[in-house]
Design an enzyme around this catalytic site. Structure first.
Site, PDB file in Angstrom:
ATOM      1  N   LYS A   1     -76.087  68.469   6.691  1.00  0.00           N
ATOM      2  CA  LYS A   1     -74.692  68.264   6.290  1.00  0.00           C
ATOM      3  C   LYS A   1     -73.929  67.463   7.345  1.00  0.00           C
ATOM      4  O   LYS A   1     -73.200  66.521   7.019  1.00  0.00           O
ATOM      5  CB  LYS A   1     -74.011  69.616   6.094  1.00  0.00           C
TER       6      LYS A   1
ATOM      7  N   CYS B   1     -62.858  74.508   7.113  1.00  0.00           N
ATOM      8  CA  CYS B   1     -62.808  75.894   7.561  1.00  0.00           C
ATOM      9  C   CYS B   1     -61.714  76.093   8.590  1.00  0.00           C
ATOM     10  O   CYS B   1     -61.461  75.225   9.431  1.00  0.00           O
ATOM     11  CB  CYS B   1     -64.153  76.303   8.168  1.00  0.00           C
TER      12      CYS B   1
ATOM     13  N   ARG C   1     -58.066  72.446  15.746  1.00  0.00           N
ATOM     14  CA  ARG C   1     -59.075  71.407  15.980  1.00  0.00           C
ATOM     15  C   ARG C   1     -58.375  70.062  15.840  1.00  0.00           C
ATOM     16  O   ARG C   1     -58.573  69.331  14.878  1.00  0.00           O
ATOM     17  CB  ARG C   1     -60.223  71.536  14.972  1.00  0.00           C
TER      18      ARG C   1
ATOM     19  N   ASP D   1     -72.165  76.442  15.754  1.00  0.00           N
ATOM     20  CA  ASP D   1     -72.431  76.698  14.338  1.00  0.00           C
ATOM     21  C   ASP D   1     -73.486  77.784  14.127  1.00  0.00           C
ATOM     22  O   ASP D   1     -73.583  78.344  13.037  1.00  0.00           O
ATOM     23  CB  ASP D   1     -72.895  75.415  13.643  1.00  0.00           C
TER      24      ASP D   1
END
Length: 446
Positions: A22, A116, A121, A306
């Protein structure tokens, strides 16, 4: 809407080829904008984030076709450079179009991206890098209007933090700048290397990806190209941790072994047995995982943020104690209260979380974000009883047919509809009966 119903305690077994990454395919699709002509991208996973990206390309005038795992993008008739808010809000990675549109059309207009909610960020590093290449950027509310001003020009760009997105955006924009651009302090992730490979196939001249210094010779004529997306190292980590939680033995192919070094090291410390030969990773778990040395998330080649929630979920149902230190995002422990509902003994303070292994039990839980949702599935596979995982839209952003893949490995997992009338498609509602055992607070002192 739908949910997973998982009966825990069944060991996993089988062999899988890992899906395309991804975090690689999204910048690759944006890069296809740079070149008039047709680009063919193989091993493209079927994800909601990919669908949103293809919608953006279509809106911008590209001819887009998908057949199985192959996506064809013809950017010859590119028109316009504005992306509507509804598409930008679907995923944070949509900001990657900023550099590509500036390089190809000299302008771009878009809103701040969604995705998300992992805490602040900001895209300040993206904007600073693009300004360093000569872009003029106006911020009006939540929208950005960008132009090439007097023209994009190569420059020496210093990134104070190795941001993956900022590195990718700068690389894409620099392909349309005249002269040589040097990115100092660039991110080193394998996905950056994959982007470099594709850009060079398009006719660009990029070198240094995988190191802190990346050089781009801009202004070269570009054309369509063919490329195969690298395997997804985080998805691979998920299946390995799932096997660690549930027990059993699995074999994975299609992912670069070196990209998983830190995750593999942690699983070996926890008692799993690994065999790596050629392009295959074979992993066996014959008992509860044990606590390991502190896990500190860091930019590549450090432990990937992640994979933090996913490994935590596997260790939560084991034995012993592990300290996690999250150095990348402020809100990356949003999955913890849900794991606590399943009986996990996790204490959080600031960026630190102490996990003490204990038996987990089935519960109805809600995905909080992409990797947090995957973590709940991992925990459920090793838990006693039945677990229901809701809000699967998060999981589908990064995992192609998760339920089918896990069934292939022998997991007892079913995809069930939820009841729209009661609001259950949004997870656990306030009117739902409380669990007999109150969940432990997420933010008490260590």
């Amino acid at each position: 809407m739908s949910m997973y119903e998982i009966q825990g305690g069944r060991p996993l077994g089988g062999r899988l080829r890992v899906q395309g990454a991804k975090n690689s395919v999204l910048p690759l699709l944006a890069a296809a904008l740079l070149a008039p002509g047709q680009s063919v991208i193989h091993n493209c996973p079927d994800l909601s984030d990919v669908s949103a990206t293809l919608d953006i390309l279509d809106l911008l005038g590209c001819r887009v076709a998908r057949e199985g795992k192959t996506v064809t993008v013809d950017a010859t008739a590119l028109r316009g450079s504005a992306i509507p808010e509804r598409l930008m809000r679907e995923m944070r990675s949509s900001v990657i179009f900023l550099g590509a549109l500036l390089a190809r059309t000299g302008s771009a207009k878009l809103c701040y991206p969604g995705g998300c909610e992992l805490g602040p960020r900001p895209i300040d590093l993206h904007l600073a890098a693009l300004r360093g290449l000569g872009a003029e950027i106006r911020e009006e509310g939540e929208c950005l209007t960008c132009t090439a001003g007097r023209g994009l020009r190569g420059a020496r760009i210093h990134l104070p933090f190795p941001s993956v997105g900022a590195t990718e955006n700068a690389m894409l924009c620099a392909c349309g700048a005249q002269g040589v651009t040097t990115l100092v302090g660039a991110a080193r992730e394998p996905e950056i290397v994959d982007l470099e490979r594709f850009l060079n196939k398009l006719g660009a001249r990029v070198s240094g990806a995988g190191t802190p210094v990346v050089t781009i010779e801009g202004g070269r004529p570009l054309h369509g190209a063919e490329h195969t997306v690298m395997g997804d190292r985080i998805v691979a980590a998920t299946w390995l941790c799932a096997c660690g939680a549930a027990g059993g033995e699995i074999a994975l192919t299609g992912v670069e072994l070196g990209s998983l070094d830190t995750v593999l090291s942690c699983l070996e410390q926890a008692g799993g047995r690994l065999e790596c030969a050629g392009e295959e990773i074979r992993f066996r778990s014959t008992g509860p995982l044990r606590g390991i040395a502190p896990v500190h998330t860091a930019p590549y080649p450090g432990f990937p943020t992640d994979a933090q929630a996913i490994l935590m979920a596997a260790l939560a149902g084991g034995r012993g104690q592990t300290l996690f230190v999250e150095n990348m995002f402020e809100s990356r422990y949003r999955h913890v209260p849900e794991l606590q509902r399943m009986g996990a003994d996790i204490r959080v303070r600031g960026r630190c979380a102490v996990v003490t292994g204990s038996p987990l039990h089935g519960q109805r839980v809600e995905s909080t974000d992409l990797r947090g949702g995957a973590a709940l599935v991992v925990a459920a596979l090793g838990a006693e009883g039945t677990t229901q995982v809701t809000r699967l839209s998060h999981i589908r952003r990064g995992y192609q047919d998760m339920e089918g893949t896990l069934r292939q490995l022998g997991a007892d997992i079913r995809l069930l509809p939820t009841n729209r009338d009661t609001g259950e498609d949004h997870g656990i509602c306030e009117t739902q009966p409380k669990a007999k055992t109150a969940p432990k607070p997420a933010w008490h002192t260590l």
